[in-house]
Scaffold this active site. Structure first.
Site, short mmCIF file in Angstrom:
data_model
loop_
_atom_site.label_atom_id
_atom_site.label_comp_id
_atom_site.label_asym_id
_atom_site.label_seq_id
_atom_site.Cartn_x
_atom_site.Cartn_y
_atom_site.Cartn_z
N ASP A 198 0.79 -1.20 -0.05
CA ASP A 198 -0.10 0.01 0.15
C ASP A 198 0.97 1.08 0.13
O ASP A 198 0.69 2.14 -0.62
CB ASP A 198 -1.09 -0.06 1.10
CG ASP A 198 -1.93 0.83 1.17
OD1 ASP A 198 -2.57 1.13 -0.07
OD2 ASP A 198 -2.92 1.16 2.00
N ASP A 318 -9.27 -1.50 2.78
CA ASP A 318 -8.76 -0.99 4.08
C ASP A 318 -9.83 -1.69 5.15
O ASP A 318 -9.47 -2.09 5.96
CB ASP A 318 -8.69 0.69 4.21
CG ASP A 318 -7.76 0.85 3.10
OD1 ASP A 318 -6.67 0.65 3.07
OD2 ASP A 318 -8.14 2.22 2.63
#
Length: 397
Positions: A198, A318
């Site tokens: 990420d 997420d």
């Protein structure tokens, strides 16, 4: 309005912004923990029968040594992250070639598969667990209608925002629950690997997610993606109305239709007040339904950012991996779940504070995942021993 007044920052409303994004995240994590406690209290039995691309390189066995499990989990994580990277670059290529309709169709089809297939499997398990009487035809009709409505709710703006948010949270719950069925070592190594990915995908100049965002900004287009957008914070005041003020510097060399936008800020403007100077102020409602006028109107696949309406956007990935962490912790005990939950919330709060400082898309996984993993092992290795000793010596019970 006082021109010397400090421009309003997200720090001024951090409490409401935190609640707006932490509420759905908490609901998603709580639902996953509930499903884990109800459906698979024995993780070893469920993990053995579940296979996916995350277990393509190595299938964990109880007879393997810890080193073999770690190396195998590392290989699984490399394969999974590589697959995600390739898929994201393919998405960048399709967006570059302006295949937006195909991307929307693909995302809608993916949402339908998740709601229909994964959702159907979980509902069947729940029906069997609670012995709920329902025939197969009625079940299939209800499931099909629910899935179709979900696709339209997620990818069509005419639906109520609460319905859209509810479907997004449910999609996150479904995917997260099936990720909790992965082997234990693979799960933890995969979470750390995804947090590192990420960072690279969002912050590096050649990161695929950053390339998508920059391309969307340059074209003034939205990226078809599963993104949760919280409602903007609107404060009511008896004497004033909150507005977004677009300050335009009028130039004598240009005509009035080509004014340069200098500052975009949220401010409280008296309804009676009308500015009369070289710097004209045009106030519009805080919820602006014209995304093409906003500088930050892009849709983030993962990470956290500000939408055109001033609302915080959080990628559904997420939601999923936060819930995977607490779901995996729920297979151990609830005390570990509490520790992991507090760590994730603290990490998300830190990320929101960084967002208020840098005002650009940031990866939302690294801080929360790292804190969650650390707190998980601290709770298992230290906190549990401490609580057991206190209970056995009647210090606490």
């Amino acid at each position: 309005m006082d021109r010397n007044q400090r421009p309003r920052s997200i720090l001024d409303s951090l409490g409401e912004e935190l609640i707006a994004i932490l509420t759905p995240v908490s609901i998603c994590m709580f639902t996953v923990v509930l499903l884990v406690c109800i459906l698979n209290s024995d993780p070893s039995s469920s993990s053995a029968s579940f296979s996916s691309i995350a277990t393509a390189a190595y299938s964990e066995s109880d007879s393997d040594s810890s080193w073999d499990k770690f190396v195998g989990a590392l290989l699984n994580s490399v394969v999974f992250v590589a697959a995600i990277t390739v898929a994201t670059f393919v998405l960048v290529l399709l967006f570059y070639l302006r295949c937006v309709k195909f991307l929307k169709f693909y995302m809608g089809f993916s949402a339908f598969i998740v709601l229909g297939n994964l959702g159907g499997e979980i509902l069947v398990l729940l029906i069997d667990r609670f012995r709920f009487p329902i025939d197969s035809i009625t079940f299939l009709i209800l499931l099909f209608n629910f899935s179709v409505v979900g696709v339209f709710a997620v990818f069509m703006s005419k639906f109520s925002i609460l319905i859209t948010q509810g479907y997004l949270v449910w999609i996150g719950v479904l995917v997260a629950y099936f990720f909790t069925l992965l082997p234990e070592w693979t799960t933890w190594v995969l979470l750390v690997a995804l947090a590192l990915y990420d960072i690279a995908a969002v912050l590096l100049p050649v990161g695929p997610l950053r390339l998508l965002v920059e391309m969307a900004i340059s074209r003034d287009e939205d990226i078809p993606a599963l993104v949760y957008e919280a409602r903007p914070v609107i404060r009511n005041d008896s004497r004033s109305v909150q507005r977004r003020v677009w300050r335009e510097q009028r130039s004598s060399q240009n005509n009035a239709n080509r004014n340069e936008v200098r500052v975009v800020e949220s401010a409280e403007v008296e309804e009676e007040h009308v500015g009369s100077s070289e710097r004209a102020e045009i106030s519009v409602p805080l919820i602006d339904r014209r995304p093409e006028q906003a500088e930050n109107s892009e849709t983030f696949l993962e990470g956290i950012g500000l939408g055109s309406s001033g609302a915080i956007k959080l990628g559904l990935g997420d939601f999923i991996f936060y819930s995977v962490l607490v779901g995996r912790a729920a297979m151990y005990d609830l005390m570990t779940v509490y520790a992991c939950y507090l760590a994730i919330i603290a990490g998300l709060g830190i990320t929101l504070m960084l967002l208020s400082v840098y005002q650009k898309a940031l990866p939302a996984l690294p801080v929360s995942i790292m804190l969650g993993v650390v707190f998980y092992f601290l709770a298992r290795l230290l906190l549990e021993v401490f609580v057991v000793q206190c209970s056995s010596n009647l210090v606490m019970f």
